[in-house]
Design a protein around this motif. Structure first.
Motif, PDB file in Angstrom:
ATOM      1  N   PHE A 115      63.989  36.143 -41.061  1.00  0.00           N
ATOM      2  CA  PHE A 115      62.705  35.189 -41.731  1.00  0.00           C
ATOM      3  C   PHE A 115      62.764  34.946 -43.612  1.00  0.00           C
ATOM      4  O   PHE A 115      63.010  36.147 -44.205  1.00  0.00           O
ATOM      5  N   PRO A 116      62.573  33.690 -42.945  1.00  0.00           N
ATOM      6  CA  PRO A 116      62.359  33.028 -44.728  1.00  0.00           C
ATOM      7  C   PRO A 116      61.326  33.666 -46.068  1.00  0.00           C
ATOM      8  O   PRO A 116      60.188  33.669 -45.911  1.00  0.00           O
ATOM      9  N   ILE A 117      61.599  34.877 -46.972  1.00  0.00           N
ATOM     10  CA  ILE A 117      61.150  35.643 -47.969  1.00  0.00           C
ATOM     11  C   ILE A 117      60.903  35.499 -49.096  1.00  0.00           C
ATOM     12  O   ILE A 117      62.519  35.245 -49.769  1.00  0.00           O
ATOM     13  N   ILE A 118      59.930  35.014 -49.839  1.00  0.00           N
ATOM     14  CA  ILE A 118      59.776  34.552 -51.120  1.00  0.00           C
ATOM     15  C   ILE A 118      60.450  35.356 -51.803  1.00  0.00           C
ATOM     16  O   ILE A 118      59.834  35.973 -51.902  1.00  0.00           O
ATOM     17  N   PRO A 119      61.355  35.295 -52.798  1.00  0.00           N
ATOM     18  CA  PRO A 119      61.840  36.337 -53.870  1.00  0.00           C
ATOM     19  C   PRO A 119      61.124  36.261 -54.524  1.00  0.00           C
ATOM     20  O   PRO A 119      60.227  35.667 -54.988  1.00  0.00           O
ATOM     21  N   TYR A 120      60.038  37.756 -55.405  1.00  0.00           N
ATOM     22  CA  TYR A 120      59.314  37.662 -56.690  1.00  0.00           C
ATOM     23  C   TYR A 120      59.873  37.522 -57.654  1.00  0.00           C
ATOM     24  O   TYR A 120      61.175  37.970 -57.600  1.00  0.00           O
ATOM     25  N   ARG A 121      59.282  36.955 -58.603  1.00  0.00           N
ATOM     26  CA  ARG A 121      60.195  36.463 -60.003  1.00  0.00           C
ATOM     27  C   ARG A 121      60.004  37.750 -60.493  1.00  0.00           C
ATOM     28  O   ARG A 121      59.628  38.652 -60.776  1.00  0.00           O
ATOM     29  N   PRO A 122      61.102  37.707 -61.467  1.00  0.00           N
ATOM     30  CA  PRO A 122      61.293  38.831 -62.549  1.00  0.00           C
ATOM     31  C   PRO A 122      60.969  39.033 -63.564  1.00  0.00           C
ATOM     32  O   PRO A 122      60.382  37.693 -63.942  1.00  0.00           O
ATOM     33  N   HIS A 123      60.598  39.880 -64.388  1.00  0.00           N
ATOM     34  CA  HIS A 123      59.423  39.738 -65.242  1.00  0.00           C
ATOM     35  C   HIS A 123      60.186  40.631 -66.623  1.00  0.00           C
ATOM     36  O   HIS A 123      61.155  40.946 -66.886  1.00  0.00           O
ATOM     37  N   TYR A 124      59.348  39.251 -67.657  1.00  0.00           N
ATOM     38  CA  TYR A 124      60.755  39.657 -69.001  1.00  0.00           C
ATOM     39  C   TYR A 124      59.376  40.381 -69.635  1.00  0.00           C
ATOM     40  O   TYR A 124      58.057  39.850 -69.922  1.00  0.00           O
ATOM     41  N   SER A 125      60.332  41.735 -70.851  1.00  0.00           N
ATOM     42  CA  SER A 125      58.586  41.703 -71.244  1.00  0.00           C
ATOM     43  C   SER A 125      58.419  41.143 -72.525  1.00  0.00           C
ATOM     44  O   SER A 125      57.099  41.292 -72.994  1.00  0.00           O
ATOM     45  N   LYS A 162      64.154  26.457 -43.709  1.00  0.00           N
ATOM     46  CA  LYS A 162      64.972  26.133 -42.680  1.00  0.00           C
ATOM     47  C   LYS A 162      65.382  26.187 -40.948  1.00  0.00           C
ATOM     48  O   LYS A 162      65.396  25.324 -40.444  1.00  0.00           O
ATOM     49  N   ASN A 163      66.796  27.199 -41.621  1.00  0.00           N
ATOM     50  CA  ASN A 163      67.125  28.072 -40.322  1.00  0.00           C
ATOM     51  C   ASN A 163      66.175  28.260 -39.335  1.00  0.00           C
ATOM     52  O   ASN A 163      66.684  28.322 -38.110  1.00  0.00           O
ATOM     53  N   TYR A 164      65.115  28.510 -40.014  1.00  0.00           N
ATOM     54  CA  TYR A 164      63.783  29.691 -38.981  1.00  0.00           C
ATOM     55  C   TYR A 164      63.424  28.560 -38.018  1.00  0.00           C
ATOM     56  O   TYR A 164      62.441  28.988 -36.665  1.00  0.00           O
TER      57      TYR A 164
END
Length: 579
Positions: free
Chosen positions: A69-79, A118-120
């Motif tokens: 399943f196309p899972i949108i990755p969460y963005r890294p957090h910078y302090s 695209k593959n989904y």
């Protein structure tokens, strides 16, 4: 008699192969850039195992691809910088070693998401999770059921996950490392019950289908519909939208082509007719929507698009019908007081909404059926009447017919419809004519009857509307402003005494100067008007010794004589022009 056909997706293709028997599903995973091994699911051990070859499809089993399943990755957090913006270019020097590692992981997950997105779906944009369609036909109960087998996924539970905060995403939604789990099967149903005139479905794919439904289970029955129940209208519209999405994204075209002829056989059994009148193309070319209409009123499916419409309220009829009555259309037309003559019937078969066009014309006072035919057979004219507000159109038409006759009135309506940029402006203008009729001066009424609801007349009606809805403000001027008043060669330059006079000026000159009330009250602008022989001729906006606008009648440029007068006025009062 019952008939069942199974359609299974052929591994690695968008093709669905029919089968008379049910097969065992063997989930497999095909290796790709992000998944390095071919795998097959062992149901006995409930484990994914590596494999060199996939089993071939037989009469008893079929391999089916279980894709990520196309899972949108969460963005890294910078302090220091907060969440990194999507398009921001980040330099290595700006990041610590740990932050850089997080960034690289996120960057890789982004590529994986793009690939899986695209593959989904297959080459026909059908979601691969849907791997089997079972069509059951009951010729005795006249029911057609489509059972749709799919892989169920917990990732789709929150349909708003694309919009939530990235840190919340990371806690609520699984990563790709969690997505290689035991396949879960789910079955969804779509049922057309022709005998009872109902359609049922138990889908709950709000996110994937991009639809909003009242409940996950809906049942539609148009029998004895009450036009005042707005929720019923809303439900009917949503069901049509659901069926459109179902045909577009879930069920392949070749399966629908197999289903439709079998469905028509059920309709023929119910009606006893050898041929079926299919719904008009203007309603929908979507097969499932056609099946919906034929399920609800098989003898006259076009009425399905009419009965739920809000415009039914204007007809003030309550239409009770029997779905088995072959004369249901004739009874409806009689109830609606419509003469179903030949040309009307022909147009109705292509565009059922002509029922409302007919009644609007009749309620407006038109009695010449040659005019009716000219409207029915012209798409643009038909749309004009169809999209016009019922009560406002009736008010204007009855007033105009008394003054100018039927043909001239109809031509004025069409002229108005073509004048204005949008349907909203057109309906807004005719609404103002109805709502503020007693405030409209005779000269403007005559102009509207002759020239229609032009842009200029829209501005004039807007000013009248403003004047009626807003209190009258008396303007106070400084001594400097009062010096702008003057008389030159028969022209009187004056300051408007109050907001209502400002509106009067705008109405006479067909401009929007009435909207300048606040600017005048707060001394941001000074409006000066010029009259000659007690008629408004010019309107000027002055600010900081600059002239911003100079308007003559109907937004036209000032005449040569008026320009000479204005030039003298500029010179006397030391004003510069900034148009």
């Amino acid at each position: 008699m019952k008939e069942t056909v199974y359609y299974y997706r052929q591994l690695g293709t968008s093709q669905f192969i029919p089968s008379k028997t049910e097969k065992q599903i063997i989930p497999v995973r095909i290796k790709n850039d992000f998944f390095r091994e071919n795998m097959i699911f062992d149901a006995s051990q409930k484990l994914w195992q590596k494999t060199d070859t996939f089993p071939k499809e037989t009469s008893e089993l079929v391999p089916v691809e279980y894709c990520e399943f196309p899972i949108i990755p969460y963005r890294p957090h910078y302090s220091n910088n907060g969440v990194m913006p999507k398009n921001q270019v980040t330099s290595i020097e700006d990041l610590s070693a740990k932050n850089m590692a997080d960034f690289l992981i996120w960057h890789e997950e982004e590529h994986r998401y793009s690939y899986n997105l695209k593959n989904y779906v297959d080459e026909n944009s059908i979601i691969k999770d849907y791997f089997c369609f079972i069509v059951n036909i009951d010729y005795e109960q006249l029911i057609l059921t489509i059972s749709i087998k799919k892989f169920a996924r917990k990732e789709t539970e929150n349909r708003y996950w694309n919009f939530v905060d990235s840190e919340i995403q990371s806690r609520q939604f699984p990563s790709y490392s969690d997505s290689i789990c035991e396949p879960i099967f789910d079955t969804q149903l779509l049922t057309f019950d022709i005998k009872n005139g109902k359609i049922n479905f138990d889908f709950d794919e709000k996110y994937l289908l991009n639809i909003t439904v009242v409940d996950s289970e809906l049942e539609l029955d148009l029998d004895n519909i009450n036009p005042k129940v707005h929720k019923k209208f809303n439900t009917f519209s949503k069901i049509k939208h659901f069926l459109l999405q179902l045909e577009k994204r879930i069920i392949p075209e070749e399966i629908i082509k197999d289903i439709y002829p079998k469905f028509l056989e059920l309709v023929k059994i119910f009606t006893g007719l050898k041929t079926i009148n299919e719904p008009a193309k203007s309603i929908s070319e979507n097969t499932f929507v056609k099946m919906l209409y034929l399920t609800l009123i098989p003898y006259e499916p076009n009425l399905c698009s009419i009965l739920p419409e809000k415009e039914m309220q204007e007809l003030k009829i309550r239409f009770n019908y029997k779905r088995t009555d072959p004369n249901v259309l004739n009874r409806f037309l009689k109830k609606a007081k419509i003469n179903g003559y030949r040309i009307f019937r022909r147009v109705y078969n292509e565009c059922p909404n002509v029922i409302f066009v007919y009644r609007k014309l009749w309620d407006c006072g038109f009695r010449d059926f040659n005019l009716y035919n000219s409207v029915f057979e012209n798409t643009e004219k038909r749309n004009c009447i169809s999209l016009s507000n019922w009560k406002n159109l009736v008010f204007f038409s009855k007033y105009s017919i008394k003054k100018r006759g039927e043909k001239a009135t109809l031509n004025t309506i069409f002229k108005s419809y073509s004048y204005l940029d949008t349907l909203f402006v057109y309906n807004d203008t005719i609404n103002m004519f109805h709502k503020y009729f007693r405030y409209i001066p005779q000269s403007l009424r005559k102009d509207i009857l002759k020239n229609g609801f032009s842009e200029f007349n829209h501005d004039a009606l807007s000013n009248i509307s403003f004047r009626v809805k807003n209190r009258n403000y008396t303007f106070k001027y400084t001594e400097e402003q009062k010096k702008l008043e003057d008389k030159i060669d028969g022209y009187s330059f004056c300051l408007p005494k109050d907001s209502w006079q400002l509106c009067e000026i705008g109405t006479a000159l067909h401009n929007c100067v009435a909207s300048y009330v606040d600017d005048v009250r707060e001394k941001r602008s000074t409006i000066v008007y010029a009259t000659k022989d007690d008629e408004y001729k010019l309107c000027i906006e002055v600010s900081k010794n600059e002239i911003r606008q100079e308007r003559a009648d109907r937004n036209a440029s000032p005449s040569k004589a008026e320009k000479e007068i204005l030039a003298k006025w500029h010179e006397r009062h030391k004003l510069t022009v900034n148009n």
